[in-house]
Write a protein that holds these residues in place. Structure first.
Motif, mmCIF file in Angstrom:
data_model
loop_
_atom_site.group_PDB
_atom_site.id
_atom_site.type_symbol
_atom_site.label_atom_id
_atom_site.label_comp_id
_atom_site.label_asym_id
_atom_site.label_seq_id
_atom_site.Cartn_x
_atom_site.Cartn_y
_atom_site.Cartn_z
ATOM 1 N N LEU A 15 0.836 -1.205 0.000
ATOM 2 C CA LEU A 15 0.000 0.000 0.000
ATOM 3 C C LEU A 15 0.870 1.254 0.000
ATOM 4 O O LEU A 15 0.645 2.171 -0.787
ATOM 5 C CB LEU A 15 -0.940 0.001 1.211
ATOM 6 C CG LEU A 15 -1.803 1.260 1.349
ATOM 7 C CD1 LEU A 15 -2.751 1.428 0.169
ATOM 8 C CD2 LEU A 15 -2.586 1.226 2.648
ATOM 9 N N THR A 27 -6.971 6.252 -1.904
ATOM 10 C CA THR A 27 -6.579 5.057 -1.141
ATOM 11 C C THR A 27 -7.589 3.933 -1.313
ATOM 12 O O THR A 27 -7.211 2.766 -1.464
ATOM 13 C CB THR A 27 -6.430 5.409 0.360
ATOM 14 O OG1 THR A 27 -5.453 6.439 0.477
ATOM 15 C CG2 THR A 27 -5.980 4.206 1.168
ATOM 16 N N LEU A 31 -6.705 0.168 -2.546
ATOM 17 C CA LEU A 31 -7.050 -1.013 -1.740
ATOM 18 C C LEU A 31 -7.926 -1.994 -2.527
ATOM 19 O O LEU A 31 -7.730 -3.209 -2.429
ATOM 20 C CB LEU A 31 -7.754 -0.593 -0.449
ATOM 21 C CG LEU A 31 -6.830 0.043 0.590
ATOM 22 C CD1 LEU A 31 -7.651 0.707 1.686
ATOM 23 C CD2 LEU A 31 -5.866 -0.974 1.171
#
Length: 67
Positions: A15, A27, A31
Motif C-alpha cells: 500500500l 486510497t 485497496l
C-alpha cells in the motif's frame, strides 16, 4: 468500517509503495485493486496505470465535449 476493513487484508508495505507511486489515486481505489489482485505488485501496478490513463485522458476529453 469501509477502507479500514479492507486494510486489514492488505499488505501495508505494498500500500505504501503504491500510494507513493500513484499519489493521485484515492486510497480506497488502491485497496480495491490490491484486494482484486491479491497483493500481486505487478498486476496492481498495471491496473493502476490503466486507472490513471482512464482518469486523466478520458475525463479531459469528456469535459471538453460537454462544454
Amino acid at each position: 468500517s469501509g477502507w479500514r476493513t479492507m486494510m486489514a487484508d492488505s499488505d501495508l508495505s505494498l500500500l505504501s509503495f503504491l500510494k507513493a507511486r500513484y499519489p493521485l489515486v484515492p486510497t480506497t481505489t488502491v485497496l480495491k485493486v490490491m484486494n482484486k489482485y491479491e497483493n500481486d505488485q505487478e498486476k496492481c501496478r498495471q491496473a493502476l496505470d490503466s486507472e490513471i490513463g482512464k482518469r486523466f485522458y478520458t475525463s479531459d476529453s469528456e469535459s471538453l465535449r460537454s462544454e
